[in-house]
Design a protein around this motif. Structure first.
Motif, PDB file in Angstrom:
ATOM      1  N   ASN A 264      35.210 -28.669  29.219  1.00  0.00           N
ATOM      2  CA  ASN A 264      35.414 -29.652  28.149  1.00  0.00           C
ATOM      3  C   ASN A 264      36.080 -30.914  28.685  1.00  0.00           C
ATOM      4  OD1 ASN A 264      34.372 -28.433  25.685  1.00  0.00           O
ATOM      5  ND2 ASN A 264      35.945 -26.896  26.004  1.00  0.00           N
TER       6      ASN A 264
ATOM      7  N   ASP B 259      33.492 -32.841  30.495  1.00  0.00           N
ATOM      8  CA  ASP B 259      32.589 -33.472  29.517  1.00  0.00           C
ATOM      9  C   ASP B 259      33.199 -34.764  28.973  1.00  0.00           C
ATOM     10  OD1 ASP B 259      30.785 -31.419  29.859  1.00  0.00           O
ATOM     11  OD2 ASP B 259      31.297 -30.387  27.985  1.00  0.00           O
TER      12      ASP B 259
ATOM     13  N   ASN C 185      29.774 -38.341  18.190  1.00  0.00           N
ATOM     14  CA  ASN C 185      29.293 -36.969  17.956  1.00  0.00           C
ATOM     15  C   ASN C 185      29.554 -36.082  19.171  1.00  0.00           C
ATOM     16  OD1 ASN C 185      28.411 -37.533  15.373  1.00  0.00           O
ATOM     17  ND2 ASN C 185      26.330 -38.022  16.028  1.00  0.00           N
ATOM     18  N   GLU C 186      29.367 -36.619  20.364  1.00  0.00           N
ATOM     19  CA  GLU C 186      29.635 -35.843  21.577  1.00  0.00           C
ATOM     20  C   GLU C 186      31.119 -35.500  21.684  1.00  0.00           C
ATOM     21  OE1 GLU C 186      27.926 -37.476  25.191  1.00  0.00           O
ATOM     22  OE2 GLU C 186      26.242 -38.277  24.045  1.00  0.00           O
ATOM     23  N   TYR C 187      31.977 -36.468  21.411  1.00  0.00           N
ATOM     24  CA  TYR C 187      33.419 -36.197  21.452  1.00  0.00           C
ATOM     25  C   TYR C 187      33.822 -35.198  20.378  1.00  0.00           C
ATOM     26  CZ  TYR C 187      34.753 -39.642  24.947  1.00  0.00           C
ATOM     27  OH  TYR C 187      34.930 -40.327  26.119  1.00  0.00           O
ATOM     28  N   GLN C 188      33.242 -35.323  19.201  1.00  0.00           N
ATOM     29  CA  GLN C 188      33.585 -34.391  18.133  1.00  0.00           C
ATOM     30  C   GLN C 188      33.131 -32.973  18.470  1.00  0.00           C
ATOM     31  OE1 GLN C 188      31.984 -36.475  14.718  1.00  0.00           O
ATOM     32  NE2 GLN C 188      34.014 -37.297  14.220  1.00  0.00           N
ATOM     33  N   GLN C 189      32.037 -32.850  19.206  1.00  0.00           N
ATOM     34  CA  GLN C 189      31.604 -31.521  19.651  1.00  0.00           C
ATOM     35  C   GLN C 189      32.619 -30.937  20.638  1.00  0.00           C
ATOM     36  OE1 GLN C 189      29.081 -29.545  18.576  1.00  0.00           O
ATOM     37  NE2 GLN C 189      30.060 -28.040  19.891  1.00  0.00           N
TER      38      GLN C 189
ATOM     39  N   GLU D 111      37.941 -24.260  18.654  1.00  0.00           N
ATOM     40  CA  GLU D 111      37.487 -22.869  18.722  1.00  0.00           C
ATOM     41  C   GLU D 111      38.227 -22.128  19.838  1.00  0.00           C
ATOM     42  OE1 GLU D 111      35.814 -19.385  17.869  1.00  0.00           O
ATOM     43  OE2 GLU D 111      35.599 -21.195  16.649  1.00  0.00           O
TER      44      GLU D 111
ATOM     45  N   ARG E 126      35.562 -29.819  18.632  1.00  0.00           N
ATOM     46  CA  ARG E 126      35.258 -28.537  17.962  1.00  0.00           C
ATOM     47  C   ARG E 126      35.349 -27.380  18.959  1.00  0.00           C
ATOM     48  NH1 ARG E 126      31.636 -31.783  15.050  1.00  0.00           N
ATOM     49  NH2 ARG E 126      29.944 -31.390  16.507  1.00  0.00           N
ATOM     50  N   ASN E 127      34.827 -27.577  20.168  1.00  0.00           N
ATOM     51  CA  ASN E 127      34.918 -26.537  21.203  1.00  0.00           C
ATOM     52  C   ASN E 127      36.377 -26.201  21.511  1.00  0.00           C
ATOM     53  OD1 ASN E 127      32.148 -26.585  21.416  1.00  0.00           O
ATOM     54  ND2 ASN E 127      32.117 -27.789  23.299  1.00  0.00           N
TER      55      ASN E 127
END
Length: 179
Positions: A51, A54, A88-92, A99, A95-96
């Motif tokens: 992450n 990323d 959207n990529e940062y928000q994913q 989790e 979210r990871n």
């Protein structure tokens, strides 16, 4: 008389050079001492590092955003679409990390490091949101936004962008991760 003064000056210089204790820099032997906070007992180090990588990759792509005061409406729409994709990529990634925090909530190290990395992603999202505000102002032909470099729109963009970059550098330089 002049000879005596010259001899006295030369004698003083020679004495000063002979008496000074010159200090020379000694190379410090490379020690394997790690500095900074040590993150130990990570339960899923690979996931967290992925992450983090990323975030760095997305940040590299953010440098390609090109907003100008004379951009056409079509160009601004295209840039806004790119910004939305980055968000959207940062928000994913966020979210990871959330989790990951839920899964490993019993590990202080995992929760702490996830929070650190999530903070970076959120800083970049805020910067991108400010860029979207700038785009809306340019589309609305707001006069202050046309003076791009001197407008108040870019101050928060650069602030949050720099904040995220500083946190990346901080983690890269000071955090010690177990192998």
């Amino acid at each position: 008389m002049m000879k005596k003064i010259n001899r006295l000056v030369v004698l003083i210089v020679v004495i000063l050079l002979a008496m000074t204790n010159l200090a020379y820099a000694q190379p410090i032997p490379k020690q394997n001492i790690q500095y900074g906070p040590k993150i130990s007992e990570l339960k899923n180090k690979q996931d967290i590092i992925k992450n983090f990588q990323d975030i760095k990759t997305i940040r590299t792509n953010i440098a390609t955003i090109n907003i100008r005061e004379n951009s056409t409406n079509e160009q601004l729409i295209a840039v806004n679409t790119s910004i939305r994709n980055y968000i959207n990529e940062y928000q994913q990634v966020i979210r990871n990390l959330e989790e990951h925090k839920r899964t490993y909530s019993d590990s202080i190290s995992d929760v702490f490091f996830s929070d650190q990395i999530s903070f970076i992603a959120q800083s970049f999202v805020i910067s991108l949101r400010h860029q979207q505000n700038l785009i809306r102002a340019l589309q609305g032909t707001e006069e202050e936004s046309k003076r791009l470099f001197y407008s108040s729109y870019l101050i928060p963009v650069y602030y949050y962008l720099t904040l995220g970059d500083q946190m990346i550098a901080y983690i890269d330089n000071y955090f010690t991760l177990p192998d």
